[in-house]
Design a protein around this motif. Sequence first.
Motif, PDB file in Angstrom:
ATOM      1  N   PHE A 116       4.061 -26.213  81.807  1.00  0.00           N
ATOM      2  CA  PHE A 116       3.969 -25.277  80.697  1.00  0.00           C
ATOM      3  C   PHE A 116       5.313 -25.181  79.988  1.00  0.00           C
ATOM      4  CE2 PHE A 116       0.876 -23.437  83.773  1.00  0.00           C
ATOM      5  CZ  PHE A 116      -0.265 -23.592  83.015  1.00  0.00           C
ATOM      6  N   PRO A 117       5.294 -24.890  78.691  1.00  0.00           N
ATOM      7  CA  PRO A 117       6.561 -24.577  78.020  1.00  0.00           C
ATOM      8  C   PRO A 117       7.186 -23.350  78.693  1.00  0.00           C
ATOM      9  CG  PRO A 117       4.762 -24.758  76.417  1.00  0.00           C
ATOM     10  CD  PRO A 117       4.146 -24.790  77.786  1.00  0.00           C
ATOM     11  N   HIS A 118       8.514 -23.287  78.719  1.00  0.00           N
ATOM     12  CA  HIS A 118       9.175 -22.193  79.434  1.00  0.00           C
ATOM     13  C   HIS A 118       8.760 -20.830  78.895  1.00  0.00           C
ATOM     14  CE1 HIS A 118      12.233 -21.167  76.371  1.00  0.00           C
ATOM     15  NE2 HIS A 118      12.164 -22.444  76.082  1.00  0.00           N
ATOM     16  N   GLU A 119       8.467 -20.736  77.604  1.00  0.00           N
ATOM     17  CA  GLU A 119       8.038 -19.465  77.032  1.00  0.00           C
ATOM     18  C   GLU A 119       6.706 -19.016  77.639  1.00  0.00           C
ATOM     19  OE1 GLU A 119       8.938 -19.138  72.493  1.00  0.00           O
ATOM     20  OE2 GLU A 119       8.407 -21.215  72.952  1.00  0.00           O
ATOM     21  N   LEU A 120       5.782 -19.939  77.734  1.00  0.00           N
ATOM     22  CA  LEU A 120       4.472 -19.614  78.281  1.00  0.00           C
ATOM     23  C   LEU A 120       4.567 -19.331  79.777  1.00  0.00           C
ATOM     24  CD1 LEU A 120       1.598 -19.202  77.427  1.00  0.00           C
ATOM     25  CD2 LEU A 120       1.191 -21.641  77.699  1.00  0.00           C
ATOM     26  N   ALA A 121       5.411 -20.064  80.476  1.00  0.00           N
ATOM     27  CA  ALA A 121       5.616 -19.801  81.904  1.00  0.00           C
ATOM     28  C   ALA A 121       6.145 -18.383  82.104  1.00  0.00           C
ATOM     29  CB  ALA A 121       6.585 -20.822  82.492  1.00  0.00           C
ATOM     30  N   ARG A 122       7.016 -17.933  81.219  1.00  0.00           N
ATOM     31  CA  ARG A 122       7.555 -16.572  81.322  1.00  0.00           C
ATOM     32  C   ARG A 122       6.435 -15.537  81.166  1.00  0.00           C
ATOM     33  NH1 ARG A 122      12.739 -14.678  77.820  1.00  0.00           N
ATOM     34  NH2 ARG A 122      13.072 -16.925  77.943  1.00  0.00           N
ATOM     35  N   LEU A 123       5.568 -15.758  80.187  1.00  0.00           N
ATOM     36  CA  LEU A 123       4.446 -14.840  79.961  1.00  0.00           C
ATOM     37  C   LEU A 123       3.487 -14.849  81.160  1.00  0.00           C
ATOM     38  CD1 LEU A 123       2.799 -12.877  78.255  1.00  0.00           C
ATOM     39  CD2 LEU A 123       1.852 -14.859  77.027  1.00  0.00           C
ATOM     40  N   LEU A 124       3.171 -16.039  81.671  1.00  0.00           N
ATOM     41  CA  LEU A 124       2.275 -16.126  82.826  1.00  0.00           C
ATOM     42  C   LEU A 124       2.882 -15.438  84.048  1.00  0.00           C
ATOM     43  CD1 LEU A 124       1.102 -19.832  82.460  1.00  0.00           C
ATOM     44  CD2 LEU A 124      -0.289 -17.784  82.109  1.00  0.00           C
ATOM     45  N   LEU A 125       4.165 -15.637  84.277  1.00  0.00           N
ATOM     46  CA  LEU A 125       4.815 -15.017  85.435  1.00  0.00           C
ATOM     47  C   LEU A 125       4.803 -13.499  85.324  1.00  0.00           C
ATOM     48  CD1 LEU A 125       6.433 -15.026  88.058  1.00  0.00           C
ATOM     49  CD2 LEU A 125       8.503 -15.317  86.664  1.00  0.00           C
ATOM     50  N   ILE A 126       5.162 -12.972  84.176  1.00  0.00           N
ATOM     51  CA  ILE A 126       5.214 -11.514  84.040  1.00  0.00           C
ATOM     52  C   ILE A 126       3.818 -10.902  84.160  1.00  0.00           C
ATOM     53  CG2 ILE A 126       5.155 -11.376  81.517  1.00  0.00           C
ATOM     54  CD1 ILE A 126       7.322  -9.181  81.753  1.00  0.00           C
ATOM     55  N   GLU A 127       2.796 -11.594  83.655  1.00  0.00           N
ATOM     56  CA  GLU A 127       1.430 -11.095  83.827  1.00  0.00           C
ATOM     57  C   GLU A 127       1.071 -11.083  85.307  1.00  0.00           C
ATOM     58  OE1 GLU A 127      -2.759 -10.765  84.475  1.00  0.00           O
ATOM     59  OE2 GLU A 127      -1.571 -12.541  84.986  1.00  0.00           O
ATOM     60  N   GLN A 128       1.436 -12.115  86.039  1.00  0.00           N
ATOM     61  CA  GLN A 128       1.117 -12.171  87.467  1.00  0.00           C
ATOM     62  C   GLN A 128       1.897 -11.126  88.260  1.00  0.00           C
ATOM     63  OE1 GLN A 128      -1.311 -13.995  89.380  1.00  0.00           O
ATOM     64  NE2 GLN A 128      -2.043 -13.933  87.265  1.00  0.00           N
ATOM     65  N   LEU A 129       3.106 -10.797  87.826  1.00  0.00           N
ATOM     66  CA  LEU A 129       3.850  -9.717  88.479  1.00  0.00           C
ATOM     67  C   LEU A 129       3.152  -8.383  88.243  1.00  0.00           C
ATOM     68  CD1 LEU A 129       7.512 -10.803  87.681  1.00  0.00           C
ATOM     69  CD2 LEU A 129       6.356 -10.883  89.915  1.00  0.00           C
ATOM     70  N   PHE A 130       2.664  -8.174  87.016  1.00  0.00           N
ATOM     71  CA  PHE A 130       1.910  -6.956  86.746  1.00  0.00           C
ATOM     72  C   PHE A 130       0.620  -6.932  87.560  1.00  0.00           C
ATOM     73  CE2 PHE A 130      -1.431  -4.679  84.441  1.00  0.00           C
ATOM     74  CZ  PHE A 130      -0.909  -3.401  84.527  1.00  0.00           C
ATOM     75  N   ARG A 131      -0.068  -8.065  87.632  1.00  0.00           N
ATOM     76  CA  ARG A 131      -1.308  -8.150  88.404  1.00  0.00           C
ATOM     77  C   ARG A 131      -1.032  -7.876  89.890  1.00  0.00           C
ATOM     78  NH1 ARG A 131      -6.282 -10.124  87.287  1.00  0.00           N
ATOM     79  NH2 ARG A 131      -5.517 -10.851  85.273  1.00  0.00           N
ATOM     80  N   ALA A 132       0.081  -8.398  90.396  1.00  0.00           N
ATOM     81  CA  ALA A 132       0.445  -8.147  91.799  1.00  0.00           C
ATOM     82  C   ALA A 132       0.631  -6.655  92.042  1.00  0.00           C
ATOM     83  CB  ALA A 132       1.718  -8.910  92.157  1.00  0.00           C
ATOM     84  N   GLN A 133       1.294  -5.991  91.120  1.00  0.00           N
ATOM     85  CA  GLN A 133       1.468  -4.547  91.251  1.00  0.00           C
ATOM     86  C   GLN A 133       0.112  -3.845  91.242  1.00  0.00           C
ATOM     87  OE1 GLN A 133       4.585  -1.950  89.210  1.00  0.00           O
ATOM     88  NE2 GLN A 133       2.821  -1.733  87.854  1.00  0.00           N
ATOM     89  N   ALA A 134      -0.771  -4.261  90.340  1.00  0.00           N
ATOM     90  CA  ALA A 134      -2.105  -3.658  90.255  1.00  0.00           C
ATOM     91  C   ALA A 134      -2.888  -3.871  91.554  1.00  0.00           C
ATOM     92  CB  ALA A 134      -2.871  -4.243  89.072  1.00  0.00           C
ATOM     93  N   ILE A 135      -2.797  -5.056  92.117  1.00  0.00           N
ATOM     94  CA  ILE A 135      -3.487  -5.358  93.376  1.00  0.00           C
ATOM     95  C   ILE A 135      -2.962  -4.455  94.487  1.00  0.00           C
ATOM     96  CG2 ILE A 135      -3.700  -7.113  95.197  1.00  0.00           C
ATOM     97  CD1 ILE A 135      -3.792  -9.198  92.834  1.00  0.00           C
ATOM     98  N   LEU A 136      -1.650  -4.349  94.588  1.00  0.00           N
ATOM     99  CA  LEU A 136      -1.050  -3.558  95.659  1.00  0.00           C
ATOM    100  C   LEU A 136      -1.322  -2.067  95.505  1.00  0.00           C
ATOM    101  CD1 LEU A 136       2.307  -5.515  95.917  1.00  0.00           C
ATOM    102  CD2 LEU A 136       0.389  -5.583  97.532  1.00  0.00           C
ATOM    103  N   GLN A 137      -1.560  -1.629  94.276  1.00  0.00           N
ATOM    104  CA  GLN A 137      -1.848  -0.210  94.031  1.00  0.00           C
ATOM    105  C   GLN A 137      -3.351   0.072  94.003  1.00  0.00           C
ATOM    106  OE1 GLN A 137       0.211   0.550  90.340  1.00  0.00           O
ATOM    107  NE2 GLN A 137       2.149   0.913  91.376  1.00  0.00           N
ATOM    108  N   GLY A 138      -4.170  -0.965  94.133  1.00  0.00           N
ATOM    109  CA  GLY A 138      -5.616  -0.779  94.091  1.00  0.00           C
ATOM    110  C   GLY A 138      -6.161  -0.482  92.703  1.00  0.00           C
ATOM    111  N   SER A 139      -5.429  -0.893  91.702  1.00  0.00           N
ATOM    112  CA  SER A 139      -5.833  -0.663  90.305  1.00  0.00           C
ATOM    113  C   SER A 139      -7.016  -1.562  89.938  1.00  0.00           C
ATOM    114  CB  SER A 139      -4.660  -0.978  89.371  1.00  0.00           C
ATOM    115  OG  SER A 139      -5.084  -1.131  88.048  1.00  0.00           O
ATOM    116  N   PRO A 140      -7.884  -1.097  89.038  1.00  0.00           N
ATOM    117  CA  PRO A 140      -9.023  -1.926  88.618  1.00  0.00           C
ATOM    118  C   PRO A 140      -8.634  -3.091  87.696  1.00  0.00           C
ATOM    119  CG  PRO A 140      -9.028   0.144  87.417  1.00  0.00           C
ATOM    120  CD  PRO A 140      -7.928   0.239  88.433  1.00  0.00           C
ATOM    121  N   TYR A 141      -7.367  -3.233  87.337  1.00  0.00           N
ATOM    122  CA  TYR A 141      -6.947  -4.335  86.467  1.00  0.00           C
ATOM    123  C   TYR A 141      -7.364  -5.683  87.058  1.00  0.00           C
ATOM    124  CZ  TYR A 141      -3.928  -7.487  83.761  1.00  0.00           C
ATOM    125  OH  TYR A 141      -3.445  -8.507  82.965  1.00  0.00           O
ATOM    126  N   HIS A 142      -7.177  -5.838  88.356  1.00  0.00           N
ATOM    127  CA  HIS A 142      -7.542  -7.089  89.027  1.00  0.00           C
ATOM    128  C   HIS A 142      -8.934  -6.956  89.615  1.00  0.00           C
ATOM    129  CE1 HIS A 142      -7.227 -10.820  91.258  1.00  0.00           C
ATOM    130  NE2 HIS A 142      -7.679 -10.171  92.309  1.00  0.00           N
TER     131      HIS A 142
END
Length: 144
Positions: A116-142
């Motif tokens: 992936f272009p580095h810009e897109l990799a940055r967006l994908l990584l930050i989304e996955q970090l947010f998703r990880a937080q949602a998973i660990l908090q039991g949020s319905p996002y994931h």
Amino acid sequence: MNPSRLRILAVGKVRRRWVQEGIDLYRKRLPGLQIQELRDGTREKEADAIRAARRPDEQLVVLTEEGDNFGSVSFAQKIEQASHERIAFVIGGADGITDALKAEARWQLSLSPMTFPHELARLLLIEQLFRAQAILQGSPYHRA
């Protein structure tokens, strides 16, 4: 998960507005997460800049095609296992990351076997970090 113990060291600037808008959206949802942009150059100069930007108490996680592949839940668990550590995720420039810097990393992460272009990799990584937080908090996002 505490976003303030996570940081992204990214070579290059985000030039596409739509990518920056996505990054901004997730940064608002992850208060405390820092992104430090580093000047692009040769792979060796980029590696030196990454080493200089790294804090002494941070563990490096480099993004590379050869890295470990995780599903979102297992990625969240991996981050939770390192909850006592500070982590710097490294996104290299167009030519990738030097082998020496990869060897210094605590672990290597692959977002996909695709490149992936580095810009897109940055967006994908930050989304996955947010998703990880949602998973660990039991949020319905994931939704499994």
